[in-house]
Design an enzyme around this catalytic site. Structure first.
Site, PDB file in Angstrom:
ATOM      1  N   LYS A  15     123.909 136.110   3.970  1.00 12.33           N
ATOM      2  CA  LYS A  15     124.925 136.321   5.102  1.00 12.33           C
ATOM      3  C   LYS A  15     126.032 137.277   4.211  1.00 12.33           C
ATOM      4  O   LYS A  15     126.381 137.063   3.045  1.00 12.33           O
ATOM      5  CB  LYS A  15     125.757 135.035   5.171  1.00 12.33           C
ATOM      6  CG  LYS A  15     126.457 135.489   6.624  1.00 12.33           C
ATOM      7  CD  LYS A  15     127.051 134.024   7.096  1.00 12.33           C
ATOM      8  CE  LYS A  15     128.392 134.155   7.740  1.00 12.33           C
ATOM      9  NZ  LYS A  15     128.265 135.251   9.019  1.00 12.33           N
ATOM     10  N   LYS A  20     126.816 138.126  -2.585  1.00 15.88           N
ATOM     11  CA  LYS A  20     125.699 138.782  -3.001  1.00 15.88           C
ATOM     12  C   LYS A  20     125.859 139.731  -4.007  1.00 15.88           C
ATOM     13  O   LYS A  20     125.363 139.559  -5.230  1.00 15.88           O
ATOM     14  CB  LYS A  20     124.905 139.533  -2.162  1.00 15.88           C
ATOM     15  CG  LYS A  20     124.235 138.760  -1.108  1.00 15.88           C
ATOM     16  CD  LYS A  20     123.402 139.563   0.188  1.00 15.88           C
ATOM     17  CE  LYS A  20     124.334 140.336   0.771  1.00 15.88           C
ATOM     18  NZ  LYS A  20     125.294 139.563   1.716  1.00 15.88           N
ATOM     19  N   LYS A  46     128.912 150.079   1.734  1.00 11.42           N
ATOM     20  CA  LYS A  46     130.449 150.033   1.015  1.00 11.42           C
ATOM     21  C   LYS A  46     130.089 150.491  -0.355  1.00 11.42           C
ATOM     22  O   LYS A  46     131.327 150.629  -1.039  1.00 11.42           O
ATOM     23  CB  LYS A  46     130.751 148.547   1.056  1.00 11.42           C
ATOM     24  CG  LYS A  46     131.097 147.989   2.540  1.00 11.42           C
ATOM     25  CD  LYS A  46     131.821 146.733   2.445  1.00 11.42           C
ATOM     26  CE  LYS A  46     131.071 145.743   1.696  1.00 11.42           C
ATOM     27  NZ  LYS A  46     130.094 144.871   2.340  1.00 11.42           N
ATOM     28  N   ASP A 131     122.801 140.536   6.677  1.00 15.15           N
ATOM     29  CA  ASP A 131     121.580 139.891   7.484  1.00 15.15           C
ATOM     30  C   ASP A 131     120.557 141.252   7.632  1.00 15.15           C
ATOM     31  O   ASP A 131     120.913 142.301   7.695  1.00 15.15           O
ATOM     32  CB  ASP A 131     121.638 139.308   9.083  1.00 15.15           C
ATOM     33  CG  ASP A 131     122.833 138.120   8.683  1.00 15.15           C
ATOM     34  OD1 ASP A 131     122.878 137.585   7.782  1.00 15.15           O
ATOM     35  OD2 ASP A 131     123.358 137.938   9.783  1.00 15.15           O
TER      36      ASP A 131
END
Lengths: 267, 372
Positions: A15, A20, A46, A131
């Site tokens: 998520k 991450k 990003k 996701d």
């Protein structure tokens, strides 16, 4: 280090906001410390996956360069960061414009064409956004680049829900799951819940990363924990995770849980 | 939901909603139509529409446009076409790419801030019925005050009927329809001449879709010419959907042009069965007329959209149909039409014209009649 072996190419899904990029960059740094040749490919528009490996600096992204119309070479997009980690950022459009998914597809194809660095590495990490909302986000897998997928989650309901969905998506495209990683948010029975989740989908919890302020502090300064606080306990956690990933050769086709069971699990 | 599932999955290529929207913008008399998408999208029809007098341009989105969006390109193109063509009305049509990536046509129009009204059509090619493209264009035209609510409602009914006509006996009636050239024109021409010579009475029905009437009308003309030549002119009754008081401005113009040509050539249209956009419903009117007045006639020559004429009113006659759709041959044969002729490539020849254009079948009829 292992010239004859094929590189281990992994992707970490989970998520959005679950950590991450933090995990990816710390694992990359830890593996580099162990002497492995490591590459990190940030697939988030990003373009912040590699920022803590580059002392807080941003690098030009593949898509920005494609957009500007210049002929791109490996040197334009592959940058060396902490302890020799090769850093690449795919880049992408501003939020809400264009198609980031298509961007990933275009960029990784370009990268494959202009650079052989991936093949020379021991570990390549694809840091994929949030996701799996469209085909582009699984392109690294679909295009046959990624060989191992990991799911990162906390013990909170929503991240687990997302992780479960991701497992379903991975199975759908015939991609086995190599393990579940828990990035803790300090909720009750967190390790137990995520461990149980991992077990029930048929996988394993391969690391529990406790929530530590120091990770944030290092990030704010633009560094990984391994670089800025190598003696911290959390640095050791990342080292252990790095070793687990490097030695791992087991993966399973995940069986996603139904909604009811998932909710039960988190109660 | 359930209903949607039951729909057949059609695998032959068909015109898309994007193209349908483009043609509708043409009927609304836009001066420029902008395709917001990749350069090759809808090329063939875009090219044809240029022949019809409107400027068609594209934002030419490339891979960069797909990823980063094409807002700036659209704003720039709106400004450019205004400068180049000095238009009084502009249309923008979406494409699959621009719609999937969520381009906001309206934002670009606001930013360009032109003094010209712009009809924005958010459409892609993924609709089962391509009439959706027409509907979206008309909705947008209604919003911009280009058409009235009354005209919109009228068009909506026609579109629903048009969709049904195609589903019942048209190109959307089967999962796959092989294209066919239909019956040999020479043979059918000879047969019509024989019927006339035998003193048989016949009906011509032109039930044409908009500008295609420029060529289908020629068949009405040819049949009448030959009947006259054989001295049996009075054995022919003519019907045509050329009411010039109905439809969008351009469509009315076509009706007027064709009617003028009929008059000039001395062809009497006994019954006007509707406007040139009423091909989905004009068939019923023709059917009723036949039942009331001409049920004892021997043959009927139907051009345009022959499958919209109800079979029960004509089943006692010999039916000769002329279509421009190669996929229409099989369904019409199955309906019971005795002869089906295809005017191949009719559409391109009817764009940008204001007079009746000679058809292959009309020319064949005239040639065969010469030999008599």
């Amino acid at each position: 280090m292992n010239d004859s072996k094929k590189p281990k190419i992994i992707a970490i899904y989970g998520k959005g906001g679950i950590g991450k990029s933090s995990t990816a960059s710390n694992v990359a740094a830890a593996c580099a410390d162990e002497g492995y040749k490591v590459m990190i490919i940030g697939c988030d528009p990003k373009s912040d996956s590699s920022i803590t490996l580059l002392g807080g600096k941003r690098i030009p992204t593949i898509l920005d360069l494609i957009r500007s119309g210049v002929d791109i070479t490996e040197d334009d997009v592959v940058f060396e960061g902490y302890n020799g980690v090769k850093c690449v950022e795919v880049g992408g459009p501003e939020p809400g414009i264009g198609c980031a998914g298509r961007g990933i597809i275009v960029a990784i194809q370009k990268l494959k064409k202009i650079s052989k660095v991936q093949e020379e590495c021991d570990l390549v990490i694809y840091d994929v956004p949030g996701d799996i909302v469209c085909g582009g986000f699984v392109a690294p897998i679909r295009k046959g680049l990624v060989s191992e997928a990991y799911v990162l989650t906390s013990g909170e309901y929503m991240p687990l829900y997302a992780a479960n969905n991701i497992c379903r998506g991975l199975s759908k495209i015939n991609t086995p799951l190599s393990g579940v990683i828990c990035n803790a948010r300090n909720v009750s029975r967190e390790e137990e819940i995520v461990g149980k989740f991992a077990e029930e989908i048929g996988s394993e919890l391969i690391a529990f990363i406790p929530k530590e302020q120091i990770v944030q502090d290092c990030e704010r300064d633009g560094f990984s924990v391994l670089e800025k606080a190598p003696d911290s306990e959390i640095a050791q956690v990342y080292r252990n995770l790095a070793r687990a990933i490097m030695s791992r050769n087991k993966s399973v086709m995940a069986n996603a849980l139904d909604d009811e069971r998932l909710r039960e699990l988190t109660r | 939901m359930e209903k949607e599932k039951k729909e057949i999955s059609i695998i032959h290529p068909r015109p898309s909603s994007i193209v349908a929207a483009l043609y509708t913008l043409r009927d609304l008399n836009v001066d420029v139509a902008i395709l917001h998408g990749p350069p090759g999208c809808s090329f063939k029809h875009a090219r044809l529409l240029e022949e019809d007098g409107i400027h068609v341009v594209t934002t030419s989105l490339d891979e960069n446009g797909f990823v980063f969006g094409g807002h700036d390109e659209l704003v720039a193109l709106l400004e450019k076409v205004t400068e180049m063509f000095n238009p009084k009305l502009i249309g923008i049509v979406g494409t699959c790419v621009s719609m999937i990536i969520g381009e906001e046509l309206h934002d670009a129009v606001l930013e360009a801030n032109l003094d010209v009204p712009v009809i924005e059509v958010e459409v892609h090619a993924g609709y089962r019925n391509n009439t959706k493209g027409v509907l979206f264009a008309l909705e947008s035209a209604l919003d911009s005050g280009i058409i009235t609510e009354k005209e919109f409602d009228r068009q909506k009914v026609l579109l629903e009927e048009a969709t049904m006509v195609e589903k019942r006996h048209g190109a959307a009636s089967k999962e796959y329809l092989a294209p066919s050239r239909g019956d040999v024109k020479y043979k059918v021409a000879q047969h019509i001449i024989d019927l006339l010579k035998e003193g048989k009475r016949g009906i011509t029905i032109m039930n044409a879709k908009k500008e295609t009437g420029y060529m289908f009308a020629d068949i009405t003309v040819a049949v009448n010419e030959i009947a006259k030549q054989l001295g049996v002119e009075s054995n022919i009754v003519n019907m045509a959907n050329i009411d010039d008081t109905l439809g969008l401005p351009r469509v009315r113009h076509h009706a007027k042009c064709i009617m003028d040509d009929f008059n000039e050539r001395g062809i009497r249209i006994h019954h006007i069965i509707g406007g040139m956009d009423e091909y989905p419903i004009a068939g019923d009117i023709a059917g009723k007329l036949i039942e009331e007045k001409y049920s004892d006639y021997d043959f009927v020559v139907i051009t345009g959209v022959p499958h919209a004429i109800p079979m029960e009113s004509i089943s006692g006659m010999e039916i000769i149909s002329v279509t421009n759709g190669p996929r229409q041959v099989l369904p019409m044969k199955e309906m019971g039409h005795d002869y089906v002729i295809v005017e191949i490539d009719l559409h391109p020849k009817t764009l940008g014209v204001n007079n009746i254009v000679e058809s292959e079948f009309g020319a064949t009829l005239r040639e065969v009649a010469k030999e008599e």
